[in-house]
Scaffold this motif. Structure first.
Motif, PDB file in Angstrom:
ATOM      1  N   ASP A  23       0.763  -1.277   0.192  1.00 17.70           N
ATOM      2  CA  ASP A  23       0.084   0.029  -0.013  1.00 17.70           C
ATOM      3  C   ASP A  23       0.862   1.349  -0.104  1.00 17.70           C
ATOM      4  N   ASP A  24       0.261   2.317  -0.522  1.00 13.68           N
ATOM      5  CA  ASP A  24       1.021   3.550  -0.472  1.00 13.68           C
ATOM      6  C   ASP A  24       1.410   4.295   0.721  1.00 13.68           C
ATOM      7  N   ASN A  25       0.952   3.863   2.031  1.00 13.20           N
ATOM      8  CA  ASN A  25       1.303   4.389   3.387  1.00 13.20           C
ATOM      9  C   ASN A  25       3.076   3.637   3.580  1.00 13.20           C
ATOM     10  N   THR A  26       3.407   2.697   2.957  1.00 15.32           N
ATOM     11  CA  THR A  26       4.682   2.208   3.540  1.00 15.32           C
ATOM     12  C   THR A  26       5.730   2.548   2.391  1.00 15.32           C
ATOM     13  N   LYS A  27       5.252   2.806   1.038  1.00 17.91           N
ATOM     14  CA  LYS A  27       5.897   2.932  -0.045  1.00 17.91           C
ATOM     15  C   LYS A  27       6.891   1.678  -0.249  1.00 17.91           C
ATOM     16  N   PHE A  28       6.335   0.454  -0.159  1.00 17.30           N
ATOM     17  CA  PHE A  28       7.076  -0.825  -0.285  1.00 17.30           C
ATOM     18  C   PHE A  28       7.012  -1.412  -1.778  1.00 17.30           C
ATOM     19  N   THR A  29       7.926  -1.785  -2.181  1.00 12.85           N
ATOM     20  CA  THR A  29       7.855  -2.445  -3.413  1.00 12.85           C
ATOM     21  C   THR A  29       8.655  -3.860  -3.612  1.00 12.85           C
ATOM     22  N   ARG A  30       8.376  -4.668  -3.971  1.00 12.60           N
ATOM     23  CA  ARG A  30       9.237  -5.854  -4.246  1.00 12.60           C
ATOM     24  C   ARG A  30      10.009  -5.802  -5.561  1.00 12.60           C
ATOM     25  N   ASN A  31      11.259  -5.871  -5.674  1.00 14.14           N
ATOM     26  CA  ASN A  31      12.160  -5.658  -6.831  1.00 14.14           C
ATOM     27  C   ASN A  31      12.475  -7.072  -7.498  1.00 14.14           C
ATOM     28  N   GLU A  32      12.392  -8.001  -6.814  1.00 17.59           N
ATOM     29  CA  GLU A  32      12.621  -9.454  -7.442  1.00 17.59           C
ATOM     30  C   GLU A  32      11.587 -10.234  -6.965  1.00 17.59           C
ATOM     31  N   ARG A  33      11.321 -11.266  -7.414  1.00 20.47           N
ATOM     32  CA  ARG A  33      10.712 -12.671  -7.029  1.00 20.47           C
ATOM     33  C   ARG A  33      11.662 -13.403  -5.870  1.00 20.47           C
ATOM     34  N   PRO A  34      10.975 -13.974  -5.116  1.00 18.76           N
ATOM     35  CA  PRO A  34      11.350 -14.893  -4.129  1.00 18.76           C
ATOM     36  C   PRO A  34      12.491 -16.012  -4.730  1.00 18.76           C
ATOM     37  N   ASN A  35      13.510 -16.323  -4.015  1.00 20.59           N
ATOM     38  CA  ASN A  35      14.108 -17.381  -4.678  1.00 20.59           C
ATOM     39  C   ASN A  35      13.848 -18.857  -4.151  1.00 20.59           C
ATOM     40  N   GLU A  36      14.219 -19.739  -4.434  1.00 20.26           N
ATOM     41  CA  GLU A  36      13.839 -21.164  -4.390  1.00 20.26           C
ATOM     42  C   GLU A  36      13.447 -21.489  -2.861  1.00 20.26           C
ATOM     43  N   PHE A  37      14.141 -20.444  -1.786  1.00 22.09           N
ATOM     44  CA  PHE A  37      13.675 -20.670  -0.495  1.00 22.09           C
ATOM     45  C   PHE A  37      12.626 -19.927   0.052  1.00 22.09           C
ATOM     46  N   GLY A  38      12.205 -18.978  -0.730  1.00 23.04           N
ATOM     47  CA  GLY A  38      11.249 -18.078  -0.131  1.00 23.04           C
ATOM     48  C   GLY A  38      11.950 -16.568   0.063  1.00 23.04           C
ATOM     49  N   TYR A  39      13.290 -16.425   0.043  1.00 27.83           N
ATOM     50  CA  TYR A  39      13.583 -15.144   0.292  1.00 27.83           C
ATOM     51  C   TYR A  39      13.668 -14.139  -0.815  1.00 27.83           C
ATOM     52  N   GLY A  40      13.055 -12.799  -0.641  1.00 24.33           N
ATOM     53  CA  GLY A  40      13.183 -12.046  -1.761  1.00 24.33           C
ATOM     54  C   GLY A  40      13.252 -10.244  -0.959  1.00 24.33           C
ATOM     55  N   LYS A  41      13.939  -9.759  -1.823  1.00 25.16           N
ATOM     56  CA  LYS A  41      14.239  -8.177  -1.567  1.00 25.16           C
ATOM     57  C   LYS A  41      13.262  -7.455  -1.700  1.00 25.16           C
ATOM     58  N   MET A  42      12.976  -6.614  -0.985  1.00 25.07           N
ATOM     59  CA  MET A  42      12.088  -5.419  -1.044  1.00 25.07           C
ATOM     60  C   MET A  42      12.630  -4.110  -0.783  1.00 25.07           C
ATOM     61  N   SER A  43      12.367  -2.890  -1.534  1.00 28.81           N
ATOM     62  CA  SER A  43      12.902  -1.621  -1.386  1.00 28.81           C
ATOM     63  C   SER A  43      11.892  -0.749  -0.551  1.00 28.81           C
ATOM     64  N   MET A  55      12.863 -10.334   2.849  1.00 36.17           N
ATOM     65  CA  MET A  55      11.443 -10.883   3.436  1.00 36.17           C
ATOM     66  C   MET A  55      11.715 -12.701   3.405  1.00 36.17           C
ATOM     67  N   ASP A  56      11.332 -13.095   4.369  1.00 33.99           N
ATOM     68  CA  ASP A  56      11.269 -14.557   4.232  1.00 33.99           C
ATOM     69  C   ASP A  56       9.884 -15.219   3.559  1.00 33.99           C
ATOM     70  N   ILE A  57       9.681 -16.423   3.352  1.00 28.46           N
ATOM     71  CA  ILE A  57       8.437 -16.873   2.729  1.00 28.46           C
ATOM     72  C   ILE A  57       7.211 -16.594   3.213  1.00 28.46           C
ATOM     73  N   ASN A  58       7.210 -16.324   4.406  1.00 30.26           N
ATOM     74  CA  ASN A  58       5.814 -15.561   5.279  1.00 30.26           C
ATOM     75  C   ASN A  58       5.840 -14.118   4.983  1.00 30.26           C
ATOM     76  N   ARG A  59       6.820 -13.513   4.429  1.00 31.07           N
ATOM     77  CA  ARG A  59       6.866 -12.148   4.112  1.00 31.07           C
ATOM     78  C   ARG A  59       7.149 -11.286   5.329  1.00 31.07           C
ATOM     79  N   LYS A  60       8.110 -11.894   6.180  1.00 35.07           N
ATOM     80  CA  LYS A  60       8.157 -11.495   7.455  1.00 35.07           C
ATOM     81  C   LYS A  60       9.631 -10.712   7.222  1.00 35.07           C
ATOM     82  N   PRO A  61       9.806  -9.742   7.612  1.00 33.21           N
ATOM     83  CA  PRO A  61      11.334  -8.951   7.341  1.00 33.21           C
ATOM     84  C   PRO A  61      12.299  -9.589   8.501  1.00 33.21           C
TER      85      PRO A  61
END
Length: 281
Positions: A23-43, A55-61
């Protein structure tokens, strides 16, 4: 970042490429898909502050929100991040807090792992470490590149040579200059009476072309090298081999449409990356 991890909010909306955005309140965007273990980079951008998060597979920072990071790469369960104190390799299995980060080695510079080894700089020394963070080869280099397909270019005692992943020298590089051209070959230069001539060697140090080129420019996007020999122009492939004849009276590099403007005698036209003439896009 002033907020804690619990303040991160997500939406279920997806971008056109399938990645998440929040949502627009946090200005969060995902730059790349999660890898095979569910880890992904967020901006994360809030006002004038920018940082990145894993973020982990549960979208936890996973990274402490009190520290600003740039996530250079995520490889399996490991990540390379840049902090104000330097570059740090992180084991994403661990509980990552400020104490954990303080106990890691902070490198002046670091490259992602390649062929099981990572190139790092520390206290003006370049060397390689294995996936456990242990230094290998017991050698400092004046200059080094990351490994690719089992070999790397290094420099010591003002001499360049190629090593394998055991640290063994497999070839000397006896040219006046050497630089990266493509992942497959290096550009080498001989200098005689202020005249520079270029050619190419492969990952084993074998010379794969004559040393004849006056100018060279490589396009990673199209895997084509623009070259000049005296007053003629043409193009090479990523292996340093002629793929479009060196016959043109003028030639530009390939544009973002994959076309190069060329002149041949009285004619001016466009060619594609295969050298075929075609209309301007």
């Amino acid at each position: 970042m002033e907020e804690d991890n619990k303040s991160f909010k997500y939406s279920s909306i997806e971008n056109t490429d399938g990645s998440d955005r929040v949502d627009d309140n946090t200005k969060f965007t995902r730059n790349e898909r999660p890898n095979e273990f569910g880890y992904g980079k967020m901006s994360i951008r809030q006002g004038n502050k920018y940082t990145e998060q894993i973020m982990d597979i549960n979208r936890k920072p996973l990274l402490p929100a009190s520290i600003e990071f740039l996530v250079k790469t995520i490889q399996g369960h490991k990540a390379l991040v840049e902090m104000s104190e330097g570059f740090v390799f992180i084991d994403l299995h661990e509980k990552i807090n400020e104490t954990y980060l303080e106990n890691q080695i902070h490198y002046d510079f670091a490259c992602p792992y390649s062929c099981g080894l990572a190139l790092v700089d520390l206290n003006e020394k370049s060397f390689f470490i294995d996936e456990k963070g242990k230094r290998v080869f017991d050698t400092n280099f004046e200059f080094a590149e990351s490994f690719y397909e089992g070999t790397a270019l290094v420099k010591n005692a003002n001499k360049y040579f190629i090593i394998n992943t055991n640290g063994e020298k497999i070839a000397d590089v006896n040219y006046d200059q050497i630089s990266s051209y493509s992942p497959q070959v290096w550009q080498v230069i001989n200098i005689k009476k202020e005249t520079y001539k270029s050619g190419f060697i492969d990952r084993t140090g074998r010379q794969v072309s004559e040393i004849i080129y006056d100018e060279v420019y490589y396009s990673e996007e199209w895997h084509r090298g623009w070259v000049r020999i005296k007053n003629k122009f043409g193009f090479l492939d990523e292996y340093g081999q002629v793929i479009i004849p060196i016959k043109y009276d003028a030639a530009e590099i390939f544009n973002n449409q994959g076309q190069a403007f060329v002149k041949l005698g009285d004619r001016e036209f466009y060619i594609n990356v295969s050298g075929k003439e075609e209309e301007e896009k």
